[in-house]
Design a protein around this motif. Structure first.
Motif, mmCIF file in Angstrom:
data_model
loop_
_atom_site.group_PDB
_atom_site.id
_atom_site.type_symbol
_atom_site.label_atom_id
_atom_site.label_comp_id
_atom_site.label_asym_id
_atom_site.label_seq_id
_atom_site.Cartn_x
_atom_site.Cartn_y
_atom_site.Cartn_z
ATOM 1 N N SER A 184 2.510 -12.587 3.987
ATOM 2 C CA SER A 184 3.082 -13.895 3.674
ATOM 3 C C SER A 184 3.066 -14.157 2.170
ATOM 4 C CB SER A 184 2.326 -15.004 4.407
ATOM 5 O OG SER A 184 0.999 -15.123 3.942
ATOM 6 N N SER A 185 2.123 -13.518 1.450
ATOM 7 C CA SER A 185 2.083 -13.644 -0.016
ATOM 8 C C SER A 185 1.608 -12.348 -0.672
ATOM 9 C CB SER A 185 1.152 -14.806 -0.422
ATOM 10 O OG SER A 185 -0.166 -14.582 0.052
ATOM 11 N N THR A 186 1.837 -11.225 0.005
ATOM 12 C CA THR A 186 1.331 -9.939 -0.466
ATOM 13 C C THR A 186 2.286 -8.810 -0.112
ATOM 14 O OG1 THR A 186 0.125 -9.579 1.607
ATOM 15 C CG2 THR A 186 -1.094 -10.641 -0.181
ATOM 16 N N SER A 187 2.069 -7.650 -0.734
ATOM 17 C CA SER A 187 2.714 -6.407 -0.308
ATOM 18 C C SER A 187 1.732 -5.671 0.603
ATOM 19 C CB SER A 187 3.053 -5.525 -1.515
ATOM 20 O OG SER A 187 3.921 -6.193 -2.401
ATOM 21 N N VAL A 188 2.258 -4.999 1.627
ATOM 22 C CA VAL A 188 1.410 -4.346 2.627
ATOM 23 C C VAL A 188 1.587 -2.830 2.575
ATOM 24 C CG1 VAL A 188 0.875 -4.148 5.089
ATOM 25 C CG2 VAL A 188 1.519 -6.361 4.128
ATOM 26 N N TRP A 189 0.476 -2.124 2.697
ATOM 27 C CA TRP A 189 0.441 -0.666 2.624
ATOM 28 C C TRP A 189 -0.372 -0.099 3.782
ATOM 29 C CZ3 TRP A 189 1.856 1.414 -2.463
ATOM 30 C CH2 TRP A 189 2.067 0.435 -3.438
ATOM 31 N N MET A 190 -0.082 1.143 4.105
ATOM 32 C CA MET A 190 -0.965 1.875 4.998
ATOM 33 C C MET A 190 -1.105 3.303 4.485
ATOM 34 S SD MET A 190 1.107 2.966 8.439
ATOM 35 C CE MET A 190 2.284 4.343 8.367
ATOM 36 N N VAL A 191 -2.131 3.981 4.961
ATOM 37 C CA VAL A 191 -2.325 5.407 4.689
ATOM 38 C C VAL A 191 -2.216 6.112 6.020
ATOM 39 C CG1 VAL A 191 -3.891 7.169 3.795
ATOM 40 C CG2 VAL A 191 -3.848 4.893 2.739
#
Length: 284
Positions: A184-191
């Motif tokens: 909602s106010s961030t960038s999202v990452w995964m590994v």
């Protein structure tokens, strides 16, 4: 000490900082904004933030309220007046004051510029990163131009509130295809299970996060594999690691999604490495 704000050419006490009732930022959310982290007196990624602000104004055909050099000077003076070295600097530009009508006003219109700053505890953010955060998934109901950092944030507000009520720090937004877009106010990452860092590509109308770009540069510099592609919420739940980035969260490991632990429920090695690389970059 009372806080000082900047409103359309004047430095004023926060409790006297007002805009006109006919300002289009108030009437239509016809405005754009930036939030810049200030750590030990240094504005982090100042130039990229201003690049994005000018791009957002350009996409909405707004007139710049001041020159870029003037805005940088105002930023420094505002921080000095508030005697802040660790802070969040907020910059907002609206189309200006005009008779209420949905279409753009005719003729010359002076854009409105409002700037505030407040003390911020980056030490607490860094401490939180040691244990990580919980997040919850929410449907992405935002408009189609999320690449513009506009002030029209009601869908983000609703998602963040739903996350808060679920006992989570952030909302992970999911599109109609079941894929993660961003927070909602961030960038999202995964590994992923191969150790590759994965995040959604900007071509999908994702906000070009400034901290996101910095993390990509840091990862590439340290030979961490990166892939920009869509990934599903189910793939995220099965990921080796997850984390998010933003000016206020910096780089923050995610240890739980919708009540399910990510891997062993602790910050992973890749996220932990990137957290340290970011703080080294920020000089903290």
């Amino acid at each position: 000490m009372s806080r000082t704000a900047y409103v359309n050419g004047a430095y004023v006490p926060n409790d006297m900082a007002f805009v006109h009732i006919d300002d289009r930022g108030y009437q239509f959310a016809d405005g754009v904004y930036e939030v810049v982290s200030v750590i030990d007196g240094k504005m982090i990624d100042e130039e990229p933030h201003l690049d994005r602000l000018w791009r957002s104004m350009g996409e909405l055909r707004m007139t710049e309220p001041v020159t870029r050099s003037a805005l940088k000077l105002i930023s420094k003076q505002l921080l000095q007046k508030n005697r802040l070295k660790n802070a969040l600097l907020y910059i907002q530009v609206s189309r200006g004051v005009a008779k209420r009508d949905h279409a753009f006003p005719q003729g010359d219109l002076r854009s409105s510029l409002v700037m505030t700053c407040r003390r911020f505890d980056f030490g607490a953010v860094r401490e939180r990163a040691k244990t990580g955060i919980k997040v919850s998934s929410q449907p992405d109901i935002r408009w189609g131009r999320c690449d513009i950092k506009a002030t029209a944030l009601l869908p983000n507000v609703l998602a963040k509130q739903a996350a808060k009520e679920a006992g989570a720090f952030e909302a992970i937004l999911v599109d109609a295809d079941g894929n993660v877009t961003e927070g909602s106010s961030t960038s999202v990452w995964m590994v992923d299970k191969n150790g590759t860092l994965v995040t959604r590509p900007l071509k999908d109308n994702i906000l070009p996060g400034i901290t996101r770009a910095t993390l990509i540069e840091l990862a590439e510099k340290h030979q961490i594999r990166i892939e920009e592609r869509a990934f599903s919420i189910e793939e995220a739940k099965a990921a080796k690691e997850m984390f998010l980035t933003s000016a206020t969260s910096c780089a923050m490991p995610i240890v739980e999604l919708d009540g399910s632990a990510i891997s062993d429920g602790k910050p992973g090695s890749v996220a932990t490495k990137l957290v340290e690389l970011y703080w080294d970059f920020a000089g903290k």
